[in-house]
Motif scaffolding. Structure first.
Motif: not given
Length: 585
Positions: A5-9, A218-222
């Motif tokens: 899927g889409e690369y979040q952040g 999301g970026r925070a999860g990564r």
């Protein structure tokens, strides 16, 4: 093939989509290519795919457009296979041959088991638990470094090779728990972790966790996933400290002390460790190394900005540019410094490895299993950097040659200039190595940690002592003897020849001398005796055991000898031995 899927952040101006091929390679796709790839199911034809993609994309996409995208984009990327191919893998799909990547993967925990582990440990990532752990870690460090002292348990472990093996086992366990931190953080953030395995990073055995699915959150999860391994290192150190409180074993605190260095190493963004991925996720760019070349090409005046850089957001471009401006000069300086000191590095490493192997073999031959096993760890610490440096040098040289050949394929003059520059560089380095302009190898030193180097001498070698020649009896004048170390004793006969040196008193002075003066009215065969009142005060503390001859006074720097000596009776004694001197480091 998995579409994440889409690369979040993302740090790109246009949305990017992540796909992972069956061989593990990750590919970035545009939205249109992602929709076409999702519509390919092996049943629909191009007409059916075009209808589905048009409805999702919001614009008309014809069957001819779909055919063009599949043949010229998805098949070359390895996302789709040719129409007449039976198996699902693309044989000639592009693969990134990363220089600093993990090689030789071996699965240790399957994705199913990793998901169970991640689900069981996910509660440790809850904000109240994280805050409590960080406060406990702060209190632990204050106690360890400010009150208890971190070096005492380390020295206690170094004194016992068996405890050093226990610390090594705890370090390996800490590395595995580090990977559980990545998997549990990935699970806590809503992604699904893959397998945990091992491989070779350059030449070092390393562990890894497949968290590719984290790109869809999301970026925070990564970033939580990136920091999960270091966070679990902290949890592991707290458990070791609690174990020390219960048992009082010092090797537990030694493992805590070494765990701090493991965390610092993981946070360095120079290579593909946790710090590299943290920086990449902060910038929203999954591959920082892939942006080095376009950033440098865009910095050349008069050249257009490459599309790989032009598509970045301003914040992401600033982060990547600063990283490239820091890492490229640092790597270049490190490479040049290593080449300049290459003879010194090789000679010192070979000598140290030879001594290490000989000492370890001797320890094992005499049944010292613990010392021999620790010596093998020391050998591994020497062999791995040498092998890794050799491997990296060969790979880097090959890449530079191939890149230069491609860059100068259409420009013979530039190729000739590069060849001349490379020849001059090699000739200059070789000349500097041969004539000795580069730094000399360091002399042999005693081991800092003797238990890691069994059988290696623990004293600095000193030059062979020299003894001044004795003067013949009845000679006129003076004789002076000097020496850094000397062994001197008194003859058992009362008619001993006057061979006097300052080292007879076992003085530590390296340049003391003694003078013997004969009277002009001396008899033909005088029997000189040293004046009982003559004495010498040493200028430095005496080093080593000293045996002074019985009944003989110590000689002064100007001992007078009488030509008509009174009868003297001497008692035979053992020769005086001056202790070996060791220079103060």
């Amino acid at each position: 093939m998995r579409l994440h899927g889409e690369y979040q952040g993302s740090g790109f101006t246009e949305p990017r989509y992540i796909a992972r091929r069956g061989d593990g390679q990750v590919v970035q796709l545009s939205r249109l290519l992602h929709l076409v790839a999702r519509a390919i199911d092996g049943v629909r034809d191009t007409e059916g795919i075009s209808h589905r993609v048009s409805g999702l994309f919001g614009r008309e996409v014809s069957a001819e457009n779909v055919l063009f995208l599949i043949d010229n984009k998805l098949i070359p990327l390895g996302v789709a296979v040719p129409w007449d191919q039976e198996h699902d893998e693309v044989d000639d799909a592009p693969r990134s041959d990363l220089l600093l990547a993990l090689k030789g993967h071996k699965v240790l925990f399957t994705p199913r088991r990793v998901n169970r582990i991640g689900r069981a440990l996910a509660w440790l990532h809850r904000p109240p638990v994280v805050a409590l752990v960080l406060l406990a870690a702060l209190a632990q460090d204050v106690w360890l470094f400010a009150l208890h002292g971190a070096m005492t348990p380390l020295l206690q472990v170094l004194d016992q090779p068996v405890l050093l093996l226990a610390v090594f086992a705890l370090t390996v366990a800490s590395l595995m728990f580090h990977e559980f931190g990545h998997a549990s953080a990935c699970r806590y953030g809503g992604a699904r972790p893959g397998c945990i395995g091992c491989g070779l990073f350059l030449i070092w055995p390393s562990l890894y966790t497949d968290v590719t699915d984290v790109y869809r959150i999301g970026r925070a999860g990564r970033i939580r996933t990136d920091l999960g391994g270091v966070y679990f290192n902290v949890v592991f150190m707290l458990a070791l400290t609690a174990g020390y409180v219960v048992t009082g074993q010092p090797f537990l605190l030694c493992a805590v002390y070494l765990g701090h260095f493991e965390i610092l190493e993981q946070l360095m963004p120079a290579v593909r460790l946790d710090g590299y991925y943290i920086l990449g996720d902060l910038a929203g760019i999954p591959d920082l190394y892939g942006k080095i070349r376009p950033i440098l090409a865009g910095a050349i005046p008069g050249r257009p900005v490459p599309p790989e850089v032009a598509g970045l957001k301003r914040s992401a471009r600033t982060i990547v540019t600063c990283w490239v401006a820091t890492m490229v000069p640092l790597l270049a300086v490190d490479l040049g410094y290593a080449l300049w000191n290459l003879p010194r590095i090789l000679s010192t490493s070979v000598r140290s490895l030879t001594e290490q192997l000989a000492g370890t073999g001797d320890a094992l031959a005499h049944g010292q299993v613990a010392a021999g096993t620790v010596g093998l760890l020391g050998c591994l610490m020497l062999i791995c950097p040498l092998a890794g440096t050799t491997y990296l040098s060969v790979r880097l040289t090959g890449r530079l040659l191939r890149a230069a050949r491609r860059a100068t394929a259409q420009n013979p003059r530039l190729r000739i200039a590069l060849c001349a520059l490379a020849t001059l560089t090699v000739a200059g380095l070789t000349t500097a190595w041969v004539i000795g302009v580069t730094p000399k190898p360091i002399p042999a030193q005693p081991p800092i940690i003797p238990v890691l180097q069994p059988g290696v001498p623990t004293a600095v070698p000193t030059p062979t002592p020299t003894t001044p020649a004795p003067q013949p009896p009845g000679s006129t004048g003076s004789g002076t003897g000097t020496g850094g170390r000397s062994r001197h004793g008194s003859d058992s006969s009362p008619t001993a020849l006057p061979s006097v040196s300052a080292s007879a008193s076992a003085s530590a002075s390296p340049s003391a001398s003694a003078t013997v003066t004969a009277s002009p009215s001396a008899a033909p065969t005088p029997r000189p005796t040293v004046s009982p009142s003559a004495s010498a005060s040493p200028t430095r503390p005496v080093v080593g055991p000293t045996t002074k001859p019985t009944g003989v006074a110590s000689a002064s720097p100007s001992a007078s000898v009488s030509a008509t000596p009174p009868p003297v009776t001497t008692t035979p004694s053992a020769p005086a031995t001056a202790g070996a001197l060791k220079p103060t480091p």
